[in-house]
Design a protein around this motif. Structure first.
Motif, PDB file in Angstrom:
ATOM      1  N   ARG A 288       0.834  -1.195   0.000  1.00  0.00           N
ATOM      2  CA  ARG A 288       0.000   0.000   0.000  1.00  0.00           C
ATOM      3  C   ARG A 288       0.871   1.249   0.000  1.00  0.00           C
ATOM      4  O   ARG A 288       0.573   2.230  -0.677  1.00  0.00           O
ATOM      5  N   ALA A 289       1.976   1.199   0.738  1.00  0.00           N
ATOM      6  CA  ALA A 289       2.911   2.329   0.766  1.00  0.00           C
ATOM      7  C   ALA A 289       3.464   2.569  -0.635  1.00  0.00           C
ATOM      8  O   ALA A 289       3.533   3.705  -1.107  1.00  0.00           O
ATOM      9  N   ALA A 290       3.822   1.489  -1.318  1.00  0.00           N
ATOM     10  CA  ALA A 290       4.374   1.614  -2.671  1.00  0.00           C
ATOM     11  C   ALA A 290       3.312   2.150  -3.626  1.00  0.00           C
ATOM     12  O   ALA A 290       3.577   3.026  -4.444  1.00  0.00           O
ATOM     13  N   SER A 291       2.096   1.633  -3.502  1.00  0.00           N
ATOM     14  CA  SER A 291       1.026   2.052  -4.410  1.00  0.00           C
ATOM     15  C   SER A 291       0.656   3.503  -4.223  1.00  0.00           C
ATOM     16  O   SER A 291       0.273   4.181  -5.173  1.00  0.00           O
ATOM     17  N   SER A 292       0.791   4.005  -2.995  1.00  0.00           N
ATOM     18  CA  SER A 292       0.429   5.400  -2.784  1.00  0.00           C
ATOM     19  C   SER A 292       1.428   6.324  -3.469  1.00  0.00           C
ATOM     20  O   SER A 292       1.053   7.401  -3.931  1.00  0.00           O
ATOM     21  N   SER A 293       2.693   5.900  -3.567  1.00  0.00           N
ATOM     22  CA  SER A 293       3.619   6.758  -4.337  1.00  0.00           C
ATOM     23  C   SER A 293       3.250   6.754  -5.812  1.00  0.00           C
ATOM     24  O   SER A 293       3.395   7.748  -6.496  1.00  0.00           O
ATOM     25  N   LEU A 294       2.764   5.608  -6.291  1.00  0.00           N
ATOM     26  CA  LEU A 294       2.368   5.537  -7.701  1.00  0.00           C
ATOM     27  C   LEU A 294       1.239   6.517  -7.993  1.00  0.00           C
ATOM     28  O   LEU A 294       1.249   7.196  -9.017  1.00  0.00           O
ATOM     29  N   ALA A 295       0.272   6.554  -7.063  1.00  0.00           N
ATOM     30  CA  ALA A 295      -0.903   7.396  -7.279  1.00  0.00           C
ATOM     31  C   ALA A 295      -0.517   8.862  -7.415  1.00  0.00           C
ATOM     32  O   ALA A 295      -1.153   9.608  -8.140  1.00  0.00           O
ATOM     33  N   ASP A 296       0.559   9.262  -6.736  1.00  0.00           N
ATOM     34  CA  ASP A 296       0.968  10.670  -6.754  1.00  0.00           C
ATOM     35  C   ASP A 296       1.988  10.994  -7.845  1.00  0.00           C
ATOM     36  O   ASP A 296       2.366  12.148  -8.007  1.00  0.00           O
ATOM     37  N   ALA A 297       2.442   9.978  -8.558  1.00  0.00           N
ATOM     38  CA  ALA A 297       3.541  10.203  -9.503  1.00  0.00           C
ATOM     39  C   ALA A 297       3.077  10.820 -10.826  1.00  0.00           C
ATOM     40  O   ALA A 297       2.020  10.488 -11.342  1.00  0.00           O
ATOM     41  N   ALA A 298       3.894  11.730 -11.344  1.00  0.00           N
ATOM     42  CA  ALA A 298       3.645  12.300 -12.669  1.00  0.00           C
ATOM     43  C   ALA A 298       4.168  11.340 -13.730  1.00  0.00           C
ATOM     44  O   ALA A 298       3.689  11.294 -14.867  1.00  0.00           O
ATOM     45  N   LEU A 299       5.168  10.565 -13.337  1.00  0.00           N
ATOM     46  CA  LEU A 299       5.793   9.611 -14.262  1.00  0.00           C
ATOM     47  C   LEU A 299       6.254   8.403 -13.446  1.00  0.00           C
ATOM     48  O   LEU A 299       6.709   8.546 -12.310  1.00  0.00           O
ATOM     49  N   VAL A 300       6.095   7.232 -14.049  1.00  0.00           N
ATOM     50  CA  VAL A 300       6.597   6.022 -13.420  1.00  0.00           C
ATOM     51  C   VAL A 300       7.727   5.467 -14.278  1.00  0.00           C
ATOM     52  O   VAL A 300       7.579   5.340 -15.498  1.00  0.00           O
ATOM     53  N   VAL A 301       8.865   5.215 -13.655  1.00  0.00           N
ATOM     54  CA  VAL A 301       9.969   4.564 -14.359  1.00  0.00           C
ATOM     55  C   VAL A 301      10.022   3.117 -13.875  1.00  0.00           C
ATOM     56  O   VAL A 301      10.342   2.845 -12.721  1.00  0.00           O
ATOM     57  N   PHE A 302       9.649   2.206 -14.761  1.00  0.00           N
ATOM     58  CA  PHE A 302       9.615   0.778 -14.442  1.00  0.00           C
ATOM     59  C   PHE A 302      10.960   0.185 -14.876  1.00  0.00           C
ATOM     60  O   PHE A 302      11.260   0.115 -16.061  1.00  0.00           O
ATOM     61  N   VAL A 303      11.771  -0.195 -13.873  1.00  0.00           N
ATOM     62  CA  VAL A 303      13.118  -0.693 -14.169  1.00  0.00           C
ATOM     63  C   VAL A 303      13.121  -2.219 -14.227  1.00  0.00           C
ATOM     64  O   VAL A 303      12.584  -2.881 -13.330  1.00  0.00           O
ATOM     65  N   VAL A 304      13.678  -2.767 -15.306  1.00  0.00           N
ATOM     66  CA  VAL A 304      13.856  -4.217 -15.428  1.00  0.00           C
ATOM     67  C   VAL A 304      15.316  -4.503 -15.782  1.00  0.00           C
ATOM     68  O   VAL A 304      16.077  -3.595 -16.122  1.00  0.00           O
ATOM     69  N   ASP A 305      15.680  -5.758 -15.658  1.00  0.00           N
ATOM     70  CA  ASP A 305      17.042  -6.187 -15.986  1.00  0.00           C
ATOM     71  C   ASP A 305      17.028  -6.732 -17.417  1.00  0.00           C
ATOM     72  O   ASP A 305      16.224  -7.622 -17.730  1.00  0.00           O
ATOM     73  N   GLY A 306      17.904  -6.184 -18.241  1.00  0.00           N
ATOM     74  CA  GLY A 306      17.948  -6.569 -19.650  1.00  0.00           C
ATOM     75  C   GLY A 306      18.261  -8.034 -19.889  1.00  0.00           C
ATOM     76  O   GLY A 306      18.072  -8.552 -20.996  1.00  0.00           O
ATOM     77  N   MET A 307      18.746  -8.712 -18.854  1.00  0.00           N
ATOM     78  CA  MET A 307      19.113 -10.110 -19.024  1.00  0.00           C
ATOM     79  C   MET A 307      17.981 -11.064 -18.669  1.00  0.00           C
ATOM     80  O   MET A 307      18.016 -12.236 -19.030  1.00  0.00           O
ATOM     81  N   SER A 308      16.995 -10.578 -17.917  1.00  0.00           N
ATOM     82  CA  SER A 308      15.953 -11.513 -17.488  1.00  0.00           C
ATOM     83  C   SER A 308      14.622 -10.846 -17.185  1.00  0.00           C
ATOM     84  O   SER A 308      14.565  -9.716 -16.685  1.00  0.00           O
ATOM     85  N   TRP A 309      13.556 -11.550 -17.514  1.00  0.00           N
ATOM     86  CA  TRP A 309      12.205 -11.144 -17.169  1.00  0.00           C
ATOM     87  C   TRP A 309      11.657 -12.247 -16.273  1.00  0.00           C
ATOM     88  O   TRP A 309      11.663 -13.417 -16.654  1.00  0.00           O
ATOM     89  N   THR A 310      11.203 -11.903 -15.055  1.00  0.00           N
ATOM     90  CA  THR A 310      10.794 -12.929 -14.089  1.00  0.00           C
ATOM     91  C   THR A 310       9.337 -12.737 -13.640  1.00  0.00           C
ATOM     92  O   THR A 310       8.697 -11.739 -13.999  1.00  0.00           O
ATOM     93  N   ALA A 311       8.877 -13.687 -12.830  1.00  0.00           N
ATOM     94  CA  ALA A 311       7.513 -13.610 -12.282  1.00  0.00           C
ATOM     95  C   ALA A 311       7.341 -12.353 -11.425  1.00  0.00           C
ATOM     96  O   ALA A 311       6.251 -11.771 -11.384  1.00  0.00           O
ATOM     97  N   ASP A 312       8.405 -11.928 -10.758  1.00  0.00           N
ATOM     98  CA  ASP A 312       8.335 -10.714  -9.940  1.00  0.00           C
ATOM     99  C   ASP A 312       8.139  -9.470 -10.813  1.00  0.00           C
ATOM    100  O   ASP A 312       7.411  -8.545 -10.433  1.00  0.00           O
ATOM    101  N   ASP A 313       8.786  -9.456 -11.978  1.00  0.00           N
ATOM    102  CA  ASP A 313       8.574  -8.336 -12.914  1.00  0.00           C
ATOM    103  C   ASP A 313       7.109  -8.291 -13.351  1.00  0.00           C
ATOM    104  O   ASP A 313       6.507  -7.221 -13.431  1.00  0.00           O
ATOM    105  N   GLU A 314       6.592  -9.498 -13.620  1.00  0.00           N
ATOM    106  CA  GLU A 314       5.201  -9.625 -14.064  1.00  0.00           C
ATOM    107  C   GLU A 314       4.257  -9.062 -12.997  1.00  0.00           C
ATOM    108  O   GLU A 314       3.298  -8.356 -13.306  1.00  0.00           O
ATOM    109  N   MET A 315       4.579  -9.365 -11.735  1.00  0.00           N
ATOM    110  CA  MET A 315       3.783  -8.901 -10.592  1.00  0.00           C
ATOM    111  C   MET A 315       3.791  -7.369 -10.517  1.00  0.00           C
ATOM    112  O   MET A 315       2.743  -6.743 -10.320  1.00  0.00           O
ATOM    113  N   VAL A 316       4.966  -6.779 -10.676  1.00  0.00           N
ATOM    114  CA  VAL A 316       5.075  -5.311 -10.643  1.00  0.00           C
ATOM    115  C   VAL A 316       4.235  -4.707 -11.766  1.00  0.00           C
ATOM    116  O   VAL A 316       3.478  -3.753 -11.555  1.00  0.00           O
TER     117      VAL A 316
END
Ligand code: GDP
Ligand code: MG
Length: 169
Positions: free
Chosen positions: A74-102
Protein backbone atom coordinates in the motif's frame (compact mmCIF):
# COMPACT_ATOMS: atom_id res chain seq x y z
CA UNK A 1 6.69 23.84 -10.27
CA UNK A 2 7.35 20.36 -9.03
CA UNK A 3 6.28 16.76 -9.33
CA UNK A 4 7.10 13.25 -8.37
CA UNK A 5 8.67 10.41 -10.32
CA UNK A 6 8.33 6.86 -8.95
CA UNK A 7 11.09 4.37 -9.69
CA UNK A 8 9.60 0.88 -9.48
CA UNK A 9 10.79 -2.67 -10.15
CA UNK A 10 11.55 -5.96 -8.45
CA UNK A 11 14.60 -6.27 -6.17
CA UNK A 12 18.08 -6.14 -7.68
CA UNK A 13 17.22 -4.57 -11.05
CA UNK A 14 19.13 -1.40 -10.11
CA UNK A 15 16.52 1.06 -8.79
CA UNK A 16 18.77 2.43 -6.04
CA UNK A 17 21.74 2.64 -8.39
CA UNK A 18 19.59 4.57 -10.88
CA UNK A 19 18.38 6.97 -8.20
CA UNK A 20 21.96 7.59 -7.08
CA UNK A 21 23.07 8.21 -10.65
CA UNK A 22 20.24 10.63 -11.35
CA UNK A 23 20.97 12.60 -8.21
CA UNK A 24 24.72 12.31 -8.58
CA UNK A 25 25.14 11.38 -4.98
CA UNK A 26 24.71 8.36 -2.78
CA UNK A 27 21.41 8.79 -0.99
CA UNK A 28 20.14 5.28 -1.54
CA UNK A 29 21.78 2.07 -0.39
CA UNK A 30 22.67 -0.32 -3.22
CA UNK A 31 23.48 -3.90 -2.57
CA UNK A 32 23.98 -7.29 -4.17
CA UNK A 33 21.68 -8.61 -1.48
CA UNK A 34 18.07 -8.29 -2.67
CA UNK A 35 15.55 -6.27 -0.67
CA UNK A 36 18.06 -4.10 1.18
CA UNK A 37 15.73 -1.15 0.69
CA UNK A 38 12.41 -1.89 2.34
CA UNK A 39 11.30 1.66 2.75
CA UNK A 40 10.91 4.45 0.25
CA UNK A 41 13.89 6.66 -0.39
CA UNK A 42 13.58 9.97 -2.15
CA UNK A 43 15.82 12.57 -3.64
CA UNK A 44 15.18 15.94 -5.20
CA UNK A 45 16.57 17.10 -8.54
CA UNK A 46 16.36 20.83 -9.18
CA UNK A 47 16.50 22.35 -12.67
CA UNK A 48 15.82 26.10 -12.65
CA UNK A 49 12.22 26.57 -11.51
CA UNK A 50 11.52 22.85 -11.79
CA UNK A 51 11.93 20.33 -9.01
CA UNK A 52 11.48 16.60 -9.42
CA UNK A 53 11.12 14.38 -6.40
CA UNK A 54 12.37 10.90 -7.28
CA UNK A 55 11.11 8.07 -5.15
CA UNK A 56 12.79 4.68 -5.01
CA UNK A 57 9.74 2.48 -4.56
CA UNK A 58 10.51 -1.11 -3.56
CA UNK A 59 7.93 -3.69 -2.59
CA UNK A 60 5.54 -3.72 -5.54
CA UNK A 61 6.44 -7.31 -6.44
CA UNK A 62 5.38 -8.68 -3.06
CA UNK A 63 2.56 -11.20 -2.80
CA UNK A 64 -0.22 -9.82 -0.63
CA UNK A 65 -0.99 -12.93 1.38
CA UNK A 66 0.52 -11.56 4.58
CA UNK A 67 -0.67 -8.43 6.33
CA UNK A 68 2.80 -6.90 6.53
CA UNK A 69 3.17 -7.34 2.77
CA UNK A 70 -0.18 -5.75 2.08
CA UNK A 71 0.97 -2.80 4.17
CA UNK A 72 4.26 -2.42 2.26
CA UNK A 73 2.39 -2.73 -0.96
CA UNK A 74 0.00 0.00 0.00
CA UNK A 75 2.91 2.33 0.77
CA UNK A 76 4.37 1.61 -2.67
CA UNK A 77 1.03 2.05 -4.41
CA UNK A 78 0.43 5.40 -2.78
CA UNK A 79 3.62 6.76 -4.34
CA UNK A 80 2.37 5.54 -7.70
CA UNK A 81 -0.90 7.40 -7.28
CA UNK A 82 0.97 10.67 -6.75
CA UNK A 83 3.54 10.20 -9.50
CA UNK A 84 3.64 12.30 -12.67
CA UNK A 85 5.79 9.61 -14.26
CA UNK A 86 6.60 6.02 -13.42
CA UNK A 87 9.97 4.56 -14.36
CA UNK A 88 9.62 0.78 -14.44
CA UNK A 89 13.12 -0.69 -14.17
CA UNK A 90 13.86 -4.22 -15.43
CA UNK A 91 17.04 -6.19 -15.99
CA UNK A 92 17.95 -6.57 -19.65
CA UNK A 93 19.11 -10.11 -19.02
CA UNK A 94 15.95 -11.51 -17.49
CA UNK A 95 12.20 -11.14 -17.17
CA UNK A 96 10.79 -12.93 -14.09
CA UNK A 97 7.51 -13.61 -12.28
CA UNK A 98 8.34 -10.71 -9.94
CA UNK A 99 8.57 -8.34 -12.91
CA UNK A 100 5.20 -9.63 -14.06
CA UNK A 101 3.78 -8.90 -10.59
CA UNK A 102 5.08 -5.31 -10.64
CA UNK A 103 3.60 -4.79 -14.11
CA UNK A 104 0.24 -6.06 -12.86
CA UNK A 105 0.32 -3.48 -10.06
CA UNK A 106 1.07 -0.76 -12.61
CA UNK A 107 -1.99 -1.85 -14.61
CA UNK A 108 -4.08 -1.67 -11.47
CA UNK A 109 -2.95 1.83 -10.65
CA UNK A 110 -3.24 3.12 -14.17
CA UNK A 111 -4.97 6.45 -14.45
CA UNK A 112 -3.28 7.91 -17.45
CA UNK A 113 0.13 8.72 -16.01
CA UNK A 114 3.08 7.97 -18.24
CA UNK A 115 5.00 4.77 -17.75
CA UNK A 116 8.53 4.48 -19.08
CA UNK A 117 10.27 1.12 -19.27
CA UNK A 118 13.97 1.35 -18.40
CA UNK A 119 15.85 -1.78 -19.43
CA UNK A 120 18.87 -1.64 -17.15
CA UNK A 121 22.32 -3.24 -17.13
CA UNK A 122 22.73 -3.06 -20.90
CA UNK A 123 26.47 -2.66 -20.24
CA UNK A 124 26.32 -6.40 -19.52
CA UNK A 125 25.03 -7.11 -23.01
CA UNK A 126 27.91 -7.27 -25.46
CA UNK A 127 25.90 -8.03 -28.58
CA UNK A 128 23.30 -5.25 -28.52
CA UNK A 129 21.22 -7.02 -31.19
CA UNK A 130 20.47 -9.74 -28.67
CA UNK A 131 18.29 -7.15 -26.92
CA UNK A 132 15.84 -6.97 -29.85
CA UNK A 133 13.71 -10.02 -28.94
CA UNK A 134 13.51 -8.72 -25.36
CA UNK A 135 12.43 -5.29 -26.59
CA UNK A 136 9.76 -6.90 -28.77
CA UNK A 137 8.50 -8.97 -25.85
CA UNK A 138 8.28 -5.86 -23.67
CA UNK A 139 6.32 -3.97 -26.31
CA UNK A 140 3.69 -6.73 -26.30
CA UNK A 141 3.30 -6.59 -22.52
CA UNK A 142 2.20 -3.00 -22.10
CA UNK A 143 1.85 0.14 -24.23
CA UNK A 144 4.83 1.85 -22.57
CA UNK A 145 5.20 5.54 -23.37
CA UNK A 146 8.90 4.97 -23.90
CA UNK A 147 11.30 2.05 -23.81
CA UNK A 148 14.89 2.99 -22.95
CA UNK A 149 17.90 0.74 -22.70
CA UNK A 150 19.95 2.15 -19.82
CA UNK A 151 22.97 1.48 -17.66
CA UNK A 152 22.62 2.93 -14.18
CA UNK A 153 26.26 2.21 -13.40
CA UNK A 154 27.68 3.63 -16.65
CA UNK A 155 25.19 6.46 -16.94
CA UNK A 156 23.84 5.42 -20.34
CA UNK A 157 20.55 7.23 -21.19
CA UNK A 158 20.25 8.63 -17.66
CA UNK A 159 20.05 12.14 -19.11
CA UNK A 160 17.08 10.99 -21.19
CA UNK A 161 15.29 9.78 -18.04
CA UNK A 162 15.90 13.15 -16.46
CA UNK A 163 14.46 14.91 -19.53
CA UNK A 164 11.35 12.71 -19.56
CA UNK A 165 10.92 13.36 -15.84
CA UNK A 166 11.14 17.14 -16.20
CA UNK A 167 8.76 17.05 -19.19
CA UNK A 168 6.19 15.05 -17.22
CA UNK A 169 5.73 17.82 -14.63
P1 GDP B 1 17.58 -2.44 -6.41
O1 GDP B 1 17.32 -3.59 -5.52
O2 GDP B 1 16.63 -2.45 -7.58
O3 GDP B 1 17.61 -1.13 -5.71
O4 GDP B 1 19.03 -2.69 -7.07
P2 GDP B 1 20.45 -2.03 -6.68
O5 GDP B 1 20.52 -0.63 -7.17
O6 GDP B 1 20.73 -2.27 -5.24
O7 GDP B 1 21.43 -2.90 -7.61
C1 GDP B 1 21.50 -4.31 -7.49
C2 GDP B 1 22.80 -4.79 -8.10
O8 GDP B 1 22.81 -4.55 -9.51
C3 GDP B 1 24.03 -4.09 -7.52
O9 GDP B 1 25.06 -5.04 -7.41
C4 GDP B 1 24.35 -3.05 -8.60
O10 GDP B 1 25.70 -2.69 -8.62
C5 GDP B 1 23.96 -3.78 -9.87
N1 GDP B 1 23.62 -2.84 -10.97
C6 GDP B 1 22.76 -1.81 -10.89
N2 GDP B 1 22.71 -1.14 -12.07
C7 GDP B 1 23.57 -1.77 -12.90
C8 GDP B 1 23.98 -1.53 -14.28
O11 GDP B 1 23.56 -0.60 -14.97
N3 GDP B 1 24.88 -2.42 -14.78
C9 GDP B 1 25.39 -3.45 -14.06
N4 GDP B 1 26.28 -4.24 -14.66
N5 GDP B 1 25.05 -3.69 -12.78
C10 GDP B 1 24.14 -2.86 -12.21
MG1 MG C 1 17.23 -0.66 -3.73
Amino acid sequence: YCGMVAIVGRPNVGKSTLLNKILGQKVSITSKKPQTTRHRIMGIHTDGPKQVVFIDTPGLHIEERRAINRLMNRAASSSLADAALVVFVVDGMSWTADDEMVLKKLHHNDDGRKIVLAINKVDNIKDKESLFPYLELMATKFPFDDILPISATQGTNIQRILELSLNAL
